[in-house]
Design an enzyme around this catalytic site. Structure first.
Site, PDB file in Angstrom:
ATOM      1  N   HIS A   1      -8.482  47.854 -25.800  1.00 43.44           N
ATOM      2  CA  HIS A   1      -9.658  48.501 -25.200  1.00 43.44           C
ATOM      3  C   HIS A   1     -10.605  47.446 -24.633  1.00 43.44           C
ATOM      4  O   HIS A   1     -11.129  47.603 -23.518  1.00 43.44           O
ATOM      5  CB  HIS A   1     -10.362  49.346 -26.259  1.00 43.44           C
ATOM      6  CG  HIS A   1     -11.695  49.889 -25.851  1.00 43.44           C
ATOM      7  ND1 HIS A   1     -11.872  51.173 -25.366  1.00 43.44           N
ATOM      8  CD2 HIS A   1     -12.935  49.314 -25.854  1.00 43.44           C
ATOM      9  CE1 HIS A   1     -13.148  51.364 -25.098  1.00 43.44           C
ATOM     10  NE2 HIS A   1     -13.814  50.245 -25.375  1.00 43.44           N
ATOM     11  N   GLU A   2     -10.839  46.376 -25.381  1.00 48.02           N
ATOM     12  CA  GLU A   2     -11.737  45.318 -24.898  1.00 48.02           C
ATOM     13  C   GLU A   2     -11.125  44.579 -23.708  1.00 48.02           C
ATOM     14  O   GLU A   2     -11.841  44.201 -22.765  1.00 48.02           O
ATOM     15  CB  GLU A   2     -12.063  44.346 -26.031  1.00 48.02           C
ATOM     16  CG  GLU A   2     -12.731  44.983 -27.244  1.00 48.02           C
ATOM     17  CD  GLU A   2     -13.949  45.810 -26.884  1.00 48.02           C
ATOM     18  OE1 GLU A   2     -14.629  45.487 -25.887  1.00 48.02           O
ATOM     19  OE2 GLU A   2     -14.219  46.808 -27.583  1.00 48.02           O
TER      20      GLU A   2
ATOM     21  N   HIS B   1     -11.861  46.568 -20.651  1.00 49.55           N
ATOM     22  CA  HIS B   1     -13.206  46.345 -20.125  1.00 49.55           C
ATOM     23  C   HIS B   1     -13.234  45.107 -19.231  1.00 49.55           C
ATOM     24  O   HIS B   1     -13.878  45.098 -18.174  1.00 49.55           O
ATOM     25  CB  HIS B   1     -14.202  46.153 -21.277  1.00 49.55           C
ATOM     26  CG  HIS B   1     -14.751  47.428 -21.822  1.00 49.55           C
ATOM     27  ND1 HIS B   1     -15.308  48.411 -21.025  1.00 49.55           N
ATOM     28  CD2 HIS B   1     -14.846  47.893 -23.105  1.00 49.55           C
ATOM     29  CE1 HIS B   1     -15.726  49.415 -21.781  1.00 49.55           C
ATOM     30  NE2 HIS B   1     -15.451  49.124 -23.043  1.00 49.55           N
TER      31      HIS B   1
ATOM     32  N   GLU C   1     -16.583  53.685 -20.859  1.00 51.93           N
ATOM     33  CA  GLU C   1     -15.877  53.761 -22.135  1.00 51.93           C
ATOM     34  C   GLU C   1     -14.631  54.640 -22.031  1.00 51.93           C
ATOM     35  O   GLU C   1     -13.573  54.287 -22.549  1.00 51.93           O
ATOM     36  CB  GLU C   1     -16.810  54.306 -23.228  1.00 51.93           C
ATOM     37  CG  GLU C   1     -17.851  53.322 -23.712  1.00 51.93           C
ATOM     38  CD  GLU C   1     -17.247  52.050 -24.276  1.00 51.93           C
ATOM     39  OE1 GLU C   1     -16.235  52.115 -25.007  1.00 51.93           O
ATOM     40  OE2 GLU C   1     -17.783  50.975 -23.972  1.00 51.93           O
TER      41      GLU C   1
END
Length: 286
Positions: free
Chosen positions: A131-132, A135, A199
């Site tokens: 997930h990071e 980003h 997100e």
């Protein structure tokens, strides 16, 4: 592309709000000065964002057996995703959480708390770090750094209005007080709308990177439950960084969902489970 278009529109609204306040304070000259100040502030913050945030949260380079395993995991997924390898850091914090920072994918870092490394399974940790990485690949770290800077600058300009603008902008005391209250509120709402939309996209891309949306859904369920009970003192001291974490590290947001920087975890988990039902690309950890 809908998410990117929404983000572009919201960022344009943030910029227009900032310049508009400058115009109210000083006419065309004030708008120009506001634009120059915004560009200077964003350039400084953009260039130093990773160092500033890592220092705020007392992050240390990932080393030792625990850190080496985390770094190997992150680098393997970054290689599979065809993106530069970020620097990897650990935060000595009991709250399970993680964030990404940096001005671009070539100059980025990811950080995980010791609480996250202790509380989650290997697959769930991989999903969180994916997930990071999402980003970073989506340039969200740049977008959120800029919007946070704009939000702070708008609050600063609104406060200036009381001392320097009341006699020249024609709004009077009531209008100036309204500007002081409503302008920062509007900036915060725009910032939070951008954060929420990014997100969902990072959840989707992160699930593709790790290869299993259910791992990320399980991680979010665990993290949201634990984070609500465990304090994150560094985040409480630096609330402007809350939007960077995978789950909001602050407890105050529970009293006002309108001002939450993150979507409801239950909605994110539901979207990931629907994604799993549709099938997802198998990543290096599937």
């Amino acid at each position: 592309m809908t998410g990117y278009l929404r983000t572009a529109v919201l960022m344009a609204a943030m910029t227009a709000l900032f310049i508009g306040i400058g115009a109210l304070l000083g006419g065309a000259g004030g708008a120009l000065i506001a634009l120059v100040v915004a560009l200077a502030m964003n350039a400084f913050t953009w260039w130093n964002s990773d160092k500033l945030v890592l220092r705020m949260h007392a992050a240390r380079p990932a080393d030792g057996p625990e850190g080496a395993a985390l770094t190997q995991m992150v680098h393997k997924m970054a290689d599979a995703a065809g993106m530069p390898r970020p620097a990897v850091y650990i935060l000595d914090n009991d709250q399970p959480n993680a964030f990404a920072t940096g001005r671009n994918p070539a100059n980025a870092a990811v950080a995980a708390t010791t609480g996250l490394l202790r509380s989650l399974s290997r697959e769930e940790i991989a999903a969180v770090m994916a997930h990071e990485l999402a980003h970073i690949r989506n340039h969200d770290t740049t977008i959120m750094t800029i919007t946070a800077t704009f939000a702070g600058a708008i609050s600063m300009l609104a406060n200036f209005a009381m001392f320097f603008g009341r006699g020249r902008n024609g709004m009077g005391l009531i209008g100036t007080l309204a500007l002081m209250i409503l302008a920062p509120m509007a900036a915060a709402l725009v910032q939070m709308a951008i954060s929420r939309s990014r997100e969902y996209e990072a959840d989707r891309v992160g699930a593709e990177i790790c290869g299993n949306p259910l791992w990320l859904a399980s991680a979010l369920q665990k993290i949201s439950g634990l984070a609500a009970r465990i304090d994150n003192d560094a985040a409480e001291r630096n609330p402007a960084t809350a939007h960077m974490f995978i789950i909001n590290p602050l407890h105050a947001h529970a009293h006002d969902r309108l001002f939450s920087t993150h979507p409801n975890p239950e909605n994110r988990i539901r979207a990931l489970r629907e994604m799993a039902g549709q099938g997802a690309r198998r990543g290096p950890w599937a």
